[in-house]
Motif scaffolding. Structure first.
Motif: not given
Ligand code: SF4
Ligand code: SF4
Lengths: 177, 312
Positions: A1-4, A77-82, A143-146, A152-153
Motif C-alpha cells: 500500500m502506498r498512500y499519496a 508506517v504502513e502505507g508509507g506515511i511519515v 493508494d497508488t499501489d492499487d 492511480s487512474k
C-alpha cells in the motif's frame, strides 16, 4: 500500500480552506501550519502564468528526515506515511534541516511536528481533513499501489509533476498540471 | 524566471522566511568538538610514536583542557535540543544512517577517555599537582600502564568526532551549501589547525616544539586553504542550486564575513605570521594562534548560517 495525494493545480483557487481545516482537525498551534498554499508565477511580464498549489509534507519514499533522525522518532508506517513520535523526539532539528520542502517545524511543546496525512482519519477509511474540505474538490487521496484506485487512474490520465524531484526524495504528493 | 510567493501566510517560526533551526550553539559545538578532536589526535598520535618527551605541550599539557571543552560542547548540544527531557532517547538507539547518532555515541565514549587521558598527564604537565585522596593517585598510576591502548582508542574516536562535525552538515542534501563531501575533511583539517594553534599557546618560549608545531600549523593551514578552494570550486561547477548558494560567499550576504574573518584573518595572516616566526622574526605566537582559533569558529558559524539560508 502506498498512500499519496494528487492536487489539481488547474482547480485550486488558493482559498486556504485546506490550511484552516488541517489546523482545526489537528489542533495545530496558533501561528503554525502543517500545510500551506503557494502561488508560483512564472514567465516575463506580460507573459505570465500563475500556479496555485497546496503544499505539505510529501511523505517521501526516500525520506531524508527519517534517515537522519538519531532516535527513530521520525519513522514510516504502513502505507508509507511519515510520522514523528513526540515521545521519542529529542528536538535536535536534524530532520527539519534535512527536508528540502521545509515541511517540518518545532511544536511549542518541543517535539517536531508536521502533516500526518490525518492518519487518525485515514485508518478509519476517511480522507485527510484538507481533502475533505476543499470546495473545488481539487485534492485526491488514495493508494497508488492499487491500479484501480481513483488516484492511480488520475495519475495515468493526467500530466503531473512532483516538487524538487532533483532532491531524490521520491515525493508522494503529485501536482496535476 | 520563476518566482514563488507564499500566500497562505506560512510563517512557521524558525522556518520562514528562511530556515533558522540551529542557532549559535550548533556551530560552537561543532567547533569545540573539532578542536578537541584535533588536540587528542596529536596527543595520541605522538604517544603512539613514543615522542611524548619531545612534545610535552602537545602530548601532556594541551589535552588537560580537552575534557572540559568536550563537556561544554556536550552542554551546547543539549541546550540546542528543543525537547530536552527526552535527550536520553539518543542512547536507546544506534542509527547508522544518522550522523547525529554517530556523534552522540562518539561523545559518550570519548568524554570519559578524555578525562582519563587528562588525569594520566596532569602530574607531568603540572609537577606540583596532588590528588585529594591517595586511592585516586594509585588508580591513575595503574591506568598509565594502559596508555597505549587508550591512545589507540582516543585516536580512532577523535578521528570519528572530527569527521562527524563536517559530515553532520554534508549529509543534508536539502541544503546546497552543506551538500559537499569536502566539508567532512575540511572540518577535520580545520580542527587539526585549531589544535596546532592551541598547542602553540601551551609551548614554552623558544622551544623546539614551538618551531615544529609552527611548521605543522602552516602545513595544516595550507591543506585547509586547498580544501576551501575545492569547496567553492565544487559549488561553482555543480547544479544551479549550488551555483546560487556559492553566491552567498561571492558577492552575497556572507561575502565580507567569509573573506575577512575566514580567509584573511583566519588563514592568510596567521600563515604569514608563522612564516615570519620560522624566519626567526619575533612574533608573539598568541596573535596567529588566536586568529586561527577564531577563524576555525567562524568557518563553522558562517557555514551553518549560510547552509540554512541556501535552498533548492
Ligand atoms: S517532505 Fe520533508 S518531512 Fe516530509 S517526508 Fe519528505 S523530507 Fe520528510
Ligand atoms: S528533531 Fe526529533 S524527529 Fe527530528 S531528527 Fe531529531 S529526534 Fe528525530
Amino acid at each position: 500500500m502506498r498512500y499519496a495525494m494528487a492536487i489539481d493545480t488547474k482547480k485550486c483557487v488558493g482559498c486556504s480552506d485546506c490550511v484552516v481545516a488541517c489546523q482545526t482537525e489537528n489542533n495545530v498551534p496558533i501561528g503554525y501550519c502543517r500545510d500551506w498554499v503557494v502561488e508560483a508565477t512564472s514567465g516575463t511580464y506580460p507573459d505570465l502564468s500563475m500556479e496555485l498549489r497546496s503544499e505539505r509534507c510529501n511523505h517521501c519514499t526516500n525520506a531524508p528526515c527519517v534517515r537522519c533522525c538519531p532516535t527513530e522518532a521520525s519513522h514510516i508506517v504502513e502505507g508509507g506515511i511519515v510520522l514523528v513520535d513526540p515521545d521519542q523526539c529529542i528536538g535536535c532539528k536534524a530532520c527539519i534541516a534535512s527536508c528540502p520542502y521545509d515541511a517540518r517545524f518545532v511544536h511549542p511543546e518541543g517535539y517536531v511536528d508536521k502533516c500526518t496525512f490525518c492518519i487518525h482519519k485515514v485508518e478509519k477509511g476517511e480522507d485527510p481533513a484538507c481533502v475533505e474540505v476543499c470546495p473545488t474538490k481539487c485534492m485526491y487521496f488514495g493508494d497508488t499501489d492499487d491500479p484501480n484506485s481513483d488516484i492511480s487512474k488520475l495519475l495515468k490520465k493526467r500530466k503531473w509533476k512532483t516538487l524538487i524531484p532533483e532532491a531524490g526524495t521520491e515525493p508522494n504528493i503529485y501536482y496535476l498540471i | 524566471m520563476i518566482e514563488e510567493l507564499i500566500i497562505s501566510g506560512r510563517m512557521n517560526p524558525e522556518i520562514d522566511p528562511h530556515l533558522h533551526a540551529w542557532p549559535w550553539y550548533v556551530p560552537t559545538d561543532l567547533f569545540l568538538a573539532a578542536l578537541v578532536a584535533g588536540i587528542l589526535i596529536f596527543s595520541a598520535f605522538l604517544t603512539l610514536h613514543g615522542r611524548e618527551n619531545e612534545f610535552p605541550a602537545a602530548v601532556k599539557r594541551a589535552p588537560i583542557l580537552a575534557p572540559f571543552l568536550l563537556g561544554i560542547a556536550l552542554l551546547l548540544l543539549f541546550l540546542d535540543l528543543s525537547h530536552k527531557l527526552y535527550f536520553w532517547q539518543l542512547y536507546t538507539n544506534i542509527r547508522w544512517t544518522s550522523p547525529l547518532s554517530w556523534g552522540a555515541w562518539t561523545y559518550l565514549f570519548l568524554t570519559p577517555l578524555a578525562f582519563i587521558w587528562a588525569a594520566i598527564h596532569i602530574k607531568t604537565a603540572f609537577p606540583n599537582w596532588t590528588w585529594p585522596y591517595k586511592w585516586i593517585d594509585t588508580f591513575i598510576e595503574s591506568l598509565k600502564g594502559y596508555r597505549i591502548w587508550f591512545a589507540w582508542a582516543i585516536l580512532g574516536l577523535s578521528l570519528t568526532l572530527g569527521m562527524y562535525t563536517g559530515i553532520l552538515l554534508s549529509a543534508f542534501n536539502a541544503r546546497p551549501i552543506w551538500n559537499s563531501a569536502i566539508i567532512g575533511p575540511l572540518f577535520l583539517t580545520s580542527g587539526l589547525t585549531s589544535a596546532t594553534a592551541f598547542i602553540l599557546l601551551n609551548c614554552p618560549k623558544g622551544s623546539n616544539e614551538k618551531k615544529l608545531f609552527c611548521t605543522v600549523s602552516l602545513i595544516s593551514l595550507g591543506v585547509q586553504t586547498f580544501l576551501m578552494i575545492h569547496l567553492v570550486m565544487g559549488y561553482l561547477s555543480s547544479d544551479l542550486a549550488q551555483v546560487k548558494a556559492a553566491d552567498l560567499f561571492l558577492g552575497g550576504e556572507f561575502t565580507t564575513l567569509f573573506w575577512i574573518l575566514i580567509v584573511a584573518l583566519g588563514t592568510l595572516i596567521p600563515a604569514y605570521l608563522h612564516i615570519l616566526y620560522l624566519k626567526n622574526i619575533k612574533i608573539p605566537v598568541i596573535v596567529p594562534s588566536i586568529l586561527i582559533i577564531l577563524g576555525g569558529f567562524f568557518l563553522r558559524y558562517i557555514l551553518v548560517e549560510a547552509g540554512q539560508i541556501s535552498h533548492w
